[in-house]
Design a protein around this motif. Sequence first.
Motif, PDB file in Angstrom:
ATOM      1  N   ARG A 130       0.825  -1.201   0.000  1.00  0.00           N
ATOM      2  CA  ARG A 130       0.000   0.000   0.000  1.00  0.00           C
ATOM      3  C   ARG A 130       0.863   1.258   0.000  1.00  0.00           C
ATOM      4  O   ARG A 130       0.582   2.213  -0.728  1.00  0.00           O
ATOM      5  CB  ARG A 130      -0.936   0.001   1.217  1.00  0.00           C
ATOM      6  N   ALA A 176      -4.039  -0.813  -2.677  1.00  0.00           N
ATOM      7  CA  ALA A 176      -2.631  -0.976  -3.066  1.00  0.00           C
ATOM      8  C   ALA A 176      -2.479  -1.075  -4.583  1.00  0.00           C
ATOM      9  O   ALA A 176      -1.594  -1.770  -5.086  1.00  0.00           O
ATOM     10  CB  ALA A 176      -2.020  -2.197  -2.384  1.00  0.00           C
ATOM     11  N   ALA A 278      -6.257  -3.498   0.888  1.00  0.00           N
ATOM     12  CA  ALA A 278      -4.886  -3.355   1.362  1.00  0.00           C
ATOM     13  C   ALA A 278      -4.848  -3.334   2.866  1.00  0.00           C
ATOM     14  O   ALA A 278      -3.828  -3.491   3.447  1.00  0.00           O
ATOM     15  CB  ALA A 278      -4.269  -2.077   0.799  1.00  0.00           C
TER      16      ALA A 278
END
Length: 278
Positions: A130, A176, A278
Amino acid sequence: MNNQLLPERTVYLVSDGTGITVETFSNAVLSQFDQVRFKEIHLPFICSIEKAKEAVIKINNTANETGYPPIIFSTLVNIDIMNLLKTANCIFIDLFGTFINHIEQAIGHKSNNSIGRSHMVSDSEKYRNRIDAINFSLSHDDGQFVNQLNKADVILIGVSRCGKTPTSLYLAMQYAIKAANFPLTPDDFERNTLPATIVPFKSKLFGLSILPERLSEVRNERRPNSKYATLEQCRYEVSESEKMMRREGISWLSTTTKSIEEISTTVLQEIGLSRTLA
């Protein structure tokens, strides 16, 4: 009805961690009640009996002041702390318990009851991914850095101020996703071609558009009384960008009435990217 005239109820969002989960869930639930105004009070990191006692005092004071028991959305996992909170004059909604109890019965295993477990990612691969995605999106914002575009998961294109930057950052922070964004400019429309820099990555392109009237409003906030913000200029750029995207076979959508969440979900579906959080 004027929003100020709607009845108001106090909502406490209580968590033993950051409160992100309880905030997300409560917002989804409360959005279904448009005849009431909700005043949200956040109480994160309630992870001890002492803090729970302080929270009970605040909740009871609110109940006395308003004449209504506050609504409590909780993601607490410690039973002792939760039971203490339930002694307050409130309507208590246990988000985790509502689901965890059913799952425990269904699978025959007890939950861990670990505080903040859903956000224990500081040393995980997901967390690093991320952070990498956020850095990538920031450095590849508005076409300012064109190296490593081959590493992008998606490249958002569209005219200036149509929502490319916030969508890129949301995709990075939530999923992410390495999202670059690249502007379509009047020079591109005069040449009648996509910018040469992004042509090799056509399969990664997704277009954003917007109604010219809304675009003019947004641009006037940034550069008031400029040619850049005139309705005529906005109509020209939006029309040409949509023509280009249709001609090149690039999927696109209008951001005018859509939230960042809706835009991002559509991008993920159209490009075929994973929606893993994420």
